[in-house]
Design a protein around this motif. Structure first.
Motif, PDB file in Angstrom:
ATOM      1  N   HIS A  13    -106.648   5.318 -22.151  1.00  0.00           N
ATOM      2  CA  HIS A  13    -105.645   5.874 -21.248  1.00  0.00           C
ATOM      3  C   HIS A  13    -105.828   7.383 -21.102  1.00  0.00           C
ATOM      4  CE1 HIS A  13    -103.992   1.957 -22.211  1.00  0.00           C
ATOM      5  NE2 HIS A  13    -103.327   2.061 -21.079  1.00  0.00           N
ATOM      6  N   ARG A  15    -104.639  10.929 -18.416  1.00  0.00           N
ATOM      7  CA  ARG A  15    -103.709  11.396 -17.375  1.00  0.00           C
ATOM      8  C   ARG A  15    -104.366  11.399 -16.002  1.00  0.00           C
ATOM      9  NH1 ARG A  15    -102.318  15.876 -21.039  1.00  0.00           N
ATOM     10  NH2 ARG A  15    -100.711  15.022 -22.374  1.00  0.00           N
ATOM     11  N   ASP A  16    -105.608  11.880 -15.946  1.00  0.00           N
ATOM     12  CA  ASP A  16    -106.346  11.989 -14.684  1.00  0.00           C
ATOM     13  C   ASP A  16    -107.416  10.905 -14.662  1.00  0.00           C
ATOM     14  OD1 ASP A  16    -108.158  12.652 -12.628  1.00  0.00           O
ATOM     15  OD2 ASP A  16    -107.875  14.801 -12.915  1.00  0.00           O
ATOM     16  N   TRP A  17    -107.135   9.814 -13.945  1.00  0.00           N
ATOM     17  CA  TRP A  17    -108.022   8.655 -13.963  1.00  0.00           C
ATOM     18  C   TRP A  17    -109.421   8.992 -13.473  1.00  0.00           C
ATOM     19  CZ3 TRP A  17    -110.957   6.017 -10.461  1.00  0.00           C
ATOM     20  CH2 TRP A  17    -111.524   4.838 -10.920  1.00  0.00           C
ATOM     21  N   GLU A  18    -109.551   9.692 -12.384  1.00  0.00           N
ATOM     22  CA  GLU A  18    -110.876   9.987 -11.823  1.00  0.00           C
ATOM     23  C   GLU A  18    -111.686  10.850 -12.785  1.00  0.00           C
ATOM     24  OE1 GLU A  18    -113.800   9.169  -9.333  1.00  0.00           O
ATOM     25  OE2 GLU A  18    -111.766   8.500  -8.859  1.00  0.00           O
ATOM     26  N   LEU A  54    -107.849   3.763 -17.853  1.00  0.00           N
ATOM     27  CA  LEU A  54    -106.575   3.523 -17.173  1.00  0.00           C
ATOM     28  C   LEU A  54    -105.737   4.789 -17.156  1.00  0.00           C
ATOM     29  CD1 LEU A  54    -105.784   0.170 -18.959  1.00  0.00           C
ATOM     30  CD2 LEU A  54    -106.729   0.449 -16.678  1.00  0.00           C
ATOM     31  N   ARG A  55    -104.903   4.897 -16.162  1.00  0.00           N
ATOM     32  CA  ARG A  55    -103.974   6.015 -16.058  1.00  0.00           C
ATOM     33  C   ARG A  55    -102.874   5.841 -17.111  1.00  0.00           C
ATOM     34  NH1 ARG A  55    -103.862   5.893 -10.984  1.00  0.00           N
ATOM     35  NH2 ARG A  55    -105.224   7.639 -10.566  1.00  0.00           N
ATOM     36  N   SER A  56    -102.651   6.880 -17.909  1.00  0.00           N
ATOM     37  CA  SER A  56    -101.576   6.802 -18.894  1.00  0.00           C
ATOM     38  C   SER A  56    -100.233   6.802 -18.161  1.00  0.00           C
ATOM     39  CB  SER A  56    -101.668   7.970 -19.879  1.00  0.00           C
ATOM     40  OG  SER A  56    -101.642   9.201 -19.208  1.00  0.00           O
ATOM     41  N   ASP A  57     -99.233   6.252 -18.817  1.00  0.00           N
ATOM     42  CA  ASP A  57     -97.901   6.184 -18.210  1.00  0.00           C
ATOM     43  C   ASP A  57     -96.837   6.236 -19.297  1.00  0.00           C
ATOM     44  OD1 ASP A  57     -97.824   3.603 -19.321  1.00  0.00           O
ATOM     45  OD2 ASP A  57     -98.280   2.619 -17.419  1.00  0.00           O
ATOM     46  N   SER A  62    -101.908   8.883 -23.380  1.00  0.00           N
ATOM     47  CA  SER A  62    -103.214   9.200 -23.941  1.00  0.00           C
ATOM     48  C   SER A  62    -102.992   9.969 -25.230  1.00  0.00           C
ATOM     49  CB  SER A  62    -104.044  10.016 -22.946  1.00  0.00           C
ATOM     50  OG  SER A  62    -103.419  11.231 -22.664  1.00  0.00           O
TER      51      SER A  62
END
Length: 128
Positions: A13, A15-18, A54-57, A62
């Motif tokens: 995970h 914060r910034d997926w890309e 994956l994008r953290s949520d 992360s």
């Protein structure tokens, strides 16, 4: 049941997926990019194992939380150099473990831990 179980995927995970996907693609250059257009998702495949960024949520952040995946490397000194060159920070180790092996942990640019383990050339240990 246990004999049928083997690792299938590692979810990481960020914060910034890309940015996370780009970094991990460089970290594991031999991995094959797998596209899942129906889910607007990409992953990295190493043999039959998937690395899924994956994008953290609010449910999964992360960062360092106690579980560390260790990757086998052919040479610990080269592995350390590889991750340092990508901007990962040496977090723990390297330490000597069984059978002439060593291991250490890094913090990736997103706050997650990555472990590597492999042959530790004692003569080169001071270079780490």
């Amino acid at each position: 049941m246990e004999s049928m179980m083997k690792p299938a995927a590692l979810l990481i995970h960020v914060r910034d997926w890309e940015a996370g996907f780009i970094w991990y693609r460089k970290a594991f250059p031999n991995a094959i990019v797998v596209e899942f257009p129906e889910f607007e998702f990409r992953a990295l495949r190493i043999d039959d194992f998937m690395i899924e960024i994956l994008r953290s949520d609010e449910k999964v952040a992360s960062g360092k939380a106690g579980t560390v995946m260790y990757w086998s490397v052919q040479d610990l000194v080269e592995g350390v150099s590889h991750f340092r060159n990508l901007g990962a920070e040496l977090y723990r180790g390297p330490i000597e473990i069984e059978n002439g092996l060593g291991m250490c942990q890094f913090v990736d640019p997103f706050g997650n831990l990555i472990g590597i383990r492999g042959p530790l050339n004692k003569a080169l240990k001071h270079d780490i």
